[in-house]
Design a protein around this motif. Sequence first.
Motif, PDB file in Angstrom:
ATOM      1  N   GLN A 118      20.099   0.473  -8.105  1.00 19.84           N
ATOM      2  CA  GLN A 118      20.049  -0.106  -6.771  1.00 19.84           C
ATOM      3  C   GLN A 118      21.460  -0.200  -6.227  1.00 19.84           C
ATOM      4  OE1 GLN A 118      18.657  -4.175  -6.534  1.00 19.84           O
ATOM      5  NE2 GLN A 118      17.891  -3.847  -4.458  1.00 19.84           N
ATOM      6  N   PHE A 119      21.629   0.212  -4.978  1.00 21.90           N
ATOM      7  CA  PHE A 119      22.926   0.173  -4.314  1.00 21.90           C
ATOM      8  C   PHE A 119      23.537  -1.223  -4.397  1.00 21.90           C
ATOM      9  CE2 PHE A 119      25.315  -0.853  -0.465  1.00 21.90           C
ATOM     10  CZ  PHE A 119      26.299   0.115  -0.497  1.00 21.90           C
TER      11      PHE A 119
ATOM     12  N   PHE B 143      14.120   0.086   0.035  1.00 20.80           N
ATOM     13  CA  PHE B 143      12.987  -0.620  -0.563  1.00 20.80           C
ATOM     14  C   PHE B 143      13.412  -1.649  -1.611  1.00 20.80           C
ATOM     15  CE2 PHE B 143      11.136   3.828   0.151  1.00 20.80           C
ATOM     16  CZ  PHE B 143      10.859   3.566   1.487  1.00 20.80           C
ATOM     17  N   GLY B 144      14.373  -2.490  -1.255  1.00 19.99           N
ATOM     18  CA  GLY B 144      14.878  -3.503  -2.174  1.00 19.99           C
ATOM     19  C   GLY B 144      13.824  -4.490  -2.636  1.00 19.99           C
ATOM     20  N   ASN B 145      12.710  -4.561  -1.942  1.00 22.53           N
ATOM     21  CA  ASN B 145      11.637  -5.473  -2.345  1.00 22.53           C
ATOM     22  C   ASN B 145      10.710  -4.864  -3.391  1.00 22.53           C
ATOM     23  OD1 ASN B 145      10.463  -3.612  -0.457  1.00 22.53           O
ATOM     24  ND2 ASN B 145       8.753  -5.049  -0.188  1.00 22.53           N
ATOM     25  N   SER B 146      10.934  -3.605  -3.762  1.00 19.32           N
ATOM     26  CA  SER B 146      10.027  -2.926  -4.690  1.00 19.32           C
ATOM     27  C   SER B 146      10.708  -2.677  -6.027  1.00 19.32           C
ATOM     28  CB  SER B 146       9.546  -1.597  -4.094  1.00 19.32           C
ATOM     29  OG  SER B 146       8.821  -0.870  -5.061  1.00 19.32           O
TER      30      SER B 146
ATOM     31  N   ASP C 240       0.828  -1.213   0.000  1.00 15.38           N
ATOM     32  CA  ASP C 240       0.000   0.000   0.000  1.00 15.38           C
ATOM     33  C   ASP C 240       0.863   1.264   0.000  1.00 15.38           C
ATOM     34  OD1 ASP C 240       0.754  -0.671   2.668  1.00 15.38           O
ATOM     35  OD2 ASP C 240      -0.894   0.525   3.480  1.00 15.38           O
ATOM     36  N   GLN C 241       2.027   1.210   0.640  1.00 16.38           N
ATOM     37  CA  GLN C 241       2.942   2.351   0.637  1.00 16.38           C
ATOM     38  C   GLN C 241       3.567   2.529  -0.747  1.00 16.38           C
ATOM     39  OE1 GLN C 241       5.310   0.836   3.791  1.00 16.38           O
ATOM     40  NE2 GLN C 241       4.033   1.735   5.401  1.00 16.38           N
ATOM     41  N   GLU C 242       3.914   1.414  -1.388  1.00 16.62           N
ATOM     42  CA  GLU C 242       4.444   1.475  -2.743  1.00 16.62           C
ATOM     43  C   GLU C 242       3.420   2.101  -3.684  1.00 16.62           C
ATOM     44  OE1 GLU C 242       6.651  -1.729  -5.476  1.00 16.62           O
ATOM     45  OE2 GLU C 242       4.480  -2.069  -5.338  1.00 16.62           O
ATOM     46  N   ARG C 243       2.188   1.674  -3.580  1.00 19.02           N
ATOM     47  CA  ARG C 243       1.108   2.206  -4.426  1.00 19.02           C
ATOM     48  C   ARG C 243       0.936   3.709  -4.183  1.00 19.02           C
ATOM     49  NH1 ARG C 243      -1.643  -1.821  -3.836  1.00 19.02           N
ATOM     50  NH2 ARG C 243      -2.598  -1.308  -1.836  1.00 19.02           N
TER      51      ARG C 243
ATOM     52  N   ALA D 132       9.295  -1.596  -8.680  1.00 18.49           N
ATOM     53  CA  ALA D 132       8.787  -0.331  -9.228  1.00 18.49           C
ATOM     54  C   ALA D 132       9.555   0.857  -8.648  1.00 18.49           C
ATOM     55  CB  ALA D 132       7.299  -0.190  -8.948  1.00 18.49           C
ATOM     56  N   TYR D 133       9.835   0.841  -7.348  1.00 21.29           N
ATOM     57  CA  TYR D 133      10.605   1.925  -6.735  1.00 21.29           C
ATOM     58  C   TYR D 133      12.014   1.962  -7.323  1.00 21.29           C
ATOM     59  CZ  TYR D 133      13.432   4.493  -3.374  1.00 21.29           C
ATOM     60  OH  TYR D 133      14.323   5.362  -2.797  1.00 21.29           O
ATOM     61  N   LEU D 134      12.661   0.814  -7.437  1.00 21.60           N
ATOM     62  CA  LEU D 134      14.022   0.766  -7.980  1.00 21.60           C
ATOM     63  C   LEU D 134      14.049   1.238  -9.431  1.00 21.60           C
ATOM     64  CD1 LEU D 134      15.167  -2.582  -6.343  1.00 21.60           C
ATOM     65  CD2 LEU D 134      15.805  -0.251  -5.659  1.00 21.60           C
ATOM     66  N   ASP D 135      13.021   0.903 -10.205  1.00 22.83           N
ATOM     67  CA  ASP D 135      12.928   1.413 -11.575  1.00 22.83           C
ATOM     68  C   ASP D 135      12.794   2.930 -11.579  1.00 22.83           C
ATOM     69  OD1 ASP D 135      13.121  -1.130 -12.635  1.00 22.83           O
ATOM     70  OD2 ASP D 135      10.958  -1.343 -12.987  1.00 22.83           O
TER      71      ASP D 135
END
Length: 184
Positions: free
Chosen positions: A146-147, A133-136, A108-111, A138-141
Amino acid sequence: APVRRFESPMRMPAALGAAASLLTAGALLAPPGRTAPAARTPDRIQCLFLGDDRHHRPAERVAEAHAPLFRRGIQLEYTEDLRDLNPANLARFDVLVVYANHPELAADQERALLDFVRGGGGLAALHSASACFGNSEAYLDLVGGQFASHGAGVFAAALADPDHPVTRGFEPFTSWDETYVHRR
């Protein structure tokens, strides 16, 4: 952790100074037609600054940067609470600044974050934001990398065009920093 608004004048680190120049120059301003946040002062860019309690000490960086940014028309509110990444709260801001190492982002935070950016909100991903947020995917894109690892060193800044509106008034400086290597 509660949202904190900083009002005391302090010195501004170089990296946040560069971010201030970008924000002031309009690189991360909302596009025309975006609805202004309800709680916003019309002459200020409202930024939610997401930090954490780890070694980069983002709360200290915000305390140092607040007064100089405020003078440039930028208002910072600091939080470490990922629950602040929700549609109602993000609607109060023009920009989300991420300078943290939170390992995961709930769906929900990602959305909420992605909808905020799709709706014209700015995202300023500073330094360790690429380790967030390595699990996201969409965020990394969105961040564009990514570090992977880092070294460290002292760097000297050289202004290619000191008369450009973004760099006007800045003097060359040296700064110690980590040399981030990214993947993706």
